[in-house]
Design a protein around this motif. Structure first.
Motif, PDB file in Angstrom:
ATOM      1  N   TYR A  59       0.830  -1.204   0.000  1.00  0.00           N
ATOM      2  CA  TYR A  59       0.000   0.000   0.000  1.00  0.00           C
ATOM      3  C   TYR A  59       0.866   1.256   0.000  1.00  0.00           C
ATOM      4  CZ  TYR A  59      -3.857   3.137   0.962  1.00  0.00           C
ATOM      5  OH  TYR A  59      -4.781   4.148   0.868  1.00  0.00           O
ATOM      6  N   GLU A  62       1.914   1.884  -3.505  1.00  0.00           N
ATOM      7  CA  GLU A  62       0.819   2.420  -4.313  1.00  0.00           C
ATOM      8  C   GLU A  62       0.611   3.908  -4.038  1.00  0.00           C
ATOM      9  OE1 GLU A  62      -2.543  -0.022  -3.434  1.00  0.00           O
ATOM     10  OE2 GLU A  62      -1.679  -1.834  -4.335  1.00  0.00           O
ATOM     11  N   LYS A 284      -4.884   6.327   6.357  1.00  0.00           N
ATOM     12  CA  LYS A 284      -4.322   7.320   5.438  1.00  0.00           C
ATOM     13  C   LYS A 284      -4.911   8.687   5.782  1.00  0.00           C
ATOM     14  CE  LYS A 284      -5.644   7.825   1.101  1.00  0.00           C
ATOM     15  NZ  LYS A 284      -5.800   7.683  -0.370  1.00  0.00           N
ATOM     16  N   ILE A 298      -8.122   1.677   5.450  1.00  0.00           N
ATOM     17  CA  ILE A 298      -8.114   0.734   4.326  1.00  0.00           C
ATOM     18  C   ILE A 298      -7.866  -0.662   4.881  1.00  0.00           C
ATOM     19  CG2 ILE A 298      -6.879  -0.011   2.253  1.00  0.00           C
ATOM     20  CD1 ILE A 298      -6.937   3.660   3.345  1.00  0.00           C
ATOM     21  N   LEU A 300      -6.464  -4.121   5.048  1.00  0.00           N
ATOM     22  CA  LEU A 300      -5.263  -4.668   4.420  1.00  0.00           C
ATOM     23  C   LEU A 300      -5.507  -5.996   3.731  1.00  0.00           C
ATOM     24  CD1 LEU A 300      -2.505  -3.709   7.008  1.00  0.00           C
ATOM     25  CD2 LEU A 300      -2.605  -3.018   4.610  1.00  0.00           C
ATOM     26  N   VAL A 303      -5.616  -5.613   0.057  1.00  0.00           N
ATOM     27  CA  VAL A 303      -4.437  -5.099  -0.644  1.00  0.00           C
ATOM     28  C   VAL A 303      -3.646  -6.281  -1.186  1.00  0.00           C
ATOM     29  CG1 VAL A 303      -2.289  -3.794  -0.423  1.00  0.00           C
ATOM     30  CG2 VAL A 303      -4.337  -3.060   0.836  1.00  0.00           C
TER      31      VAL A 303
END
Length: 660
Positions: A59, A62, A284, A298, A300, A303
């Protein structure tokens, strides 16, 4: 069991669509650049022995593609290095190695960063971590900060100050002796004084200094939490009593908090967020080009890995796991006797229906290592024998494989009596994972008295509705060394693990965080407690003292008319064949035999079951087999997907063994 999973998922989904955005409190710069702050807290070695860090790395990669590598910062807000095998077996260093490779930029010490001692933590800071630890309120006896209170990170023309705050509860929620000198005087502190004012002033001092040194924004990284028991040091209280903080990334209370606002001392909104625990989510926080801030979480598990950094971290973790596997063969102690929790011939899990010598050892470890009045462990938490000879790390981990965390709490004598009734409700009839192996207490169970424990639909304790089958309960007086009758109105200290004490595991809902006073919260992994007890207290050798059960639990079968105050002496001992696991005659369906349930599951046929809201393994077992005590049969059939038996979630599909 994640009973609120659907609600949490909705909240997180909503926050990802409509994150709360607030303007920064002061000095909004004129820039078009956006900054992304990624954050974790209370990872506790992660739920999969480190592999979630590969998803964090993915992540991060990204986000660097989106915002630019110079505009992404990854921080951890405490309690990363303890809580699992990788932490316990390396004093946290393996987790630090992984965090180095993921590319963490900043971290704050939580209370559990000190679980291996202050010297060990400071060695991590100075010689292992490739990222700085910050904390404005970790002080020595002279009142000087031992770490930098804040760090200013420049993103082009924008400067962001990160101010570290460690919970003052660290003194009591780690091991107090670690913060004392040889005379018992405290030589470290975390600004505990003046009903919170000392902490607020120290935080304000560092925020003001950061602002004066050019910070455009201030983000507090606070291992503080939102639990009322943490007052007056909760994150909300720190915000309410300070100014100049734009956002506070929180930890400690394991709260899933995508985004909310709290008013500061000037009435301005401050963003507050936290990711929960065990790396289920990564946070985030984005500083927009117009100065507004927003945050989201988010999951995980969603991901997927493909980046070079993901593959590199995955390889690092796998290498550490290989080291861990080799370390399990390391000899850490020896035993002069066979320590048994199940019959080596029949496979009966005797630890689930009578006292065993291994149960005594584990309960002693809990009580003595935490200096409690009483220590106990549920029979379902003791999973393997230790035979005489060398004891390896692997042997200890096999005894306590779940990674439960040891806690110390003040409880009432009445709560102890209710818990003993719950643990003994199936004695003489069936095995029970909640049967208690004890230390510092002894008692008698009369199986002629039918249990009157009332449970709710989920198998949780409600009350004792009639006669009690537990009697002659006595607690060891630590000063005199003599046993004394328990006083229901008196307060006792109890050492056991979080699964039972905080989470109501095995139905022990007479406890729970709202019903007890926690003195030491999750201070050590259960297998580490056992290792340390054998090594430090027993001198590395389990001697003949533990050759046999020590007579703490007497199981008798006396007709009600004979049951009086002298029950412990005027009784007939129940025979071995009466204590063995039998078919539950109260149910029409055929019950699993010991060989076919959790003791040594050999089934090869399964049906599937979809977990509903409110389900637990106990409840599912009761529905499928007519008795909740066979929950471990289901657990053993699903170990690949269920790491902790208290952690199943709505919508999960699990295998149900078909027992013939």
């Amino acid at each position: 069991m994640k009973k609120s999973g659907k609600i949490i998922s909705f909240i997180i989904a909503f926050s990802m669509i409509c994150p709360i955005s607030i303007p920064a409190a002061q000095n909004t710069p004129d820039t078009n650049d956006e900054i992304a702050v990624l954050y974790t807290n209370d990872v506790h070695c992660t739920s999969d022995d480190g592999m979630s860090y590969a998803a964090i790395a993915q992540y991060k990669s990204e986000m660097e593609e989106i915002y630019g590598s110079n505009n992404v910062t990854l921080v951890d807000v405490g309690d990363a290095i303890q809580g699992g095998v990788l932490g316990a077996m390396s004093n946290g260093s393996w987790i630090i190695d992984i965090m180095n490779d993921v590319g963490y930029d900043l971290a704050v010490p939580g209370n559990h960063e000190f679980d291996f001692g202050v010297d060990t933590f400071m060695d991590i800071v100075k010689n292992q971590a490739q990222f700085p630890y910050i904390s404005c309120n970790f002080l020595n006896s002279e009142g000087n900060m031992l770490l930098d209170g804040y760090k200013i990170v420049s993103y082009g023309e924008i400067d962001v100050a990160y101010v570290g705050i460690s919970t003052p509860e660290t003194i009591t929620k780690a091991t107090p002796i670690y913060f004392q000198d040889e005379n018992g005087q405290y030589i470290y502190d975390f600004c505990r004084g003046d009903n919170g004012a000392e902490l607020y002033e120290q935080v304000q001092k560092n925020v003001d200094e950061a602002r004066n040194n050019g910070a455009d924004y201030v983000i507090a990284l606070g291992h503080l939490g939102e639990e009322p028991q943490s007052s007056p040091w909760m994150s909300t209280e720190v915000i309410a009593n300070t100014t100049g903080i734009d956002a506070l990334i929180d930890g400690h209370s394991h709260t899933v908090e995508p985004s909310k606002t709290v008013k500061n001392a000037d009435g301005e909104d401050v963003l507050l967020t936290q990711t929960g625990t065990k790396a289920q989510y990564i946070g985030k926080l984005v500083i927009e080009s117009d100065g507004t801030m927003s945050s989201e979480l988010i999951e995980l598990s969603g991901v997927s890995g493909s980046s070079d950094l993901y593959n590199y971290v995955k390889t690092v973790v796998e290498g550490i796991q290989a080291q861990y596997m080799s370390k399990t063969e390391q000899v850490v102690a020896k035993s002069d006797v066979d320590l048994l929790m199940k019959d080596p011939v029949t496979g009966y899990y005797t630890v689930r229906f009578e006292e065993t010598n291994l149960g005594d050892l584990c309960a002693d470890a809990y009580r003595i290592m935490l200096d409690a009045d009483i220590g106990w462990v549920n029979g379902g938490g003791v999973r393997e024998n230790i035979l005489s000879g060398d004891i390896t790390y692997g042997d200890i981990i096999a005894v306590h494989p779940f990674g439960n965390m040891i806690c110390l709490a003040e409880v009432s004598g009445q709560q102890i009596l209710d818990a003993l009734e719950l643990g003994s409700m199936l004695a003489g009839e069936d095995a029970n994972g909640g049967f208690l192996q004890v230390s510092g207490i002894k008692y008698t169970i009369n199986t002629a008295i039918k249990s009157s424990v009332q449970l709710d639909n989920e198998g949780n304790f409600v009350s004792v509705a009639g006669d009690r089958r537990v009697s002659d309960v006595q607690v060891l007086n630590k000063e005199t060394g003599e046993y004394e009758p328990i006083n229901p109105a008196e307060t006792y200290t109890l050492a056991t693990h979080n699964y039972m004490l905080k989470n109501g595991g095995d139905g022990y809902t007479m406890f729970g965080k709202d019903n007890i006073n926690i003195l030491k919260d999750e201070v050590m992994v259960d297998n580490e407690v056992l290792i340390n007890y054998i090594a430090d207290v027993l001198g590395g050798v389990v001697s003949e003292e533990y050759a046999q059960p020590q007579g703490r639990i007497s199981i008798v079968n006396v007709a009600e008319e004979q049951n009086d105050a002298s029950v412990s002496t005027e009784t007939d001992e129940i025979s071995n064949e009466n204590t063995q696991i039998t078919e539950d005659k109260t149910n029409d369906i055929e019950q699993p035999t010991p060989e076919n349930n959790n003791y040594s599951s050999n089934t090869s046929s399964y049906t599937t079951y979809t977990v509903s809201k409110g389900d637990s393994l106990w409840k599912i077992s009761r529905e499928e087999y007519g008795s909740g005590v066979f929950w471990t049969l289901i657990y053993d059939a699903n170990k690949d997907t269920i790491e902790n038996p208290n952690d199943i979630w709505e919508g999960q599909t699990i295998n149900i063994p078909v027992v013939k």
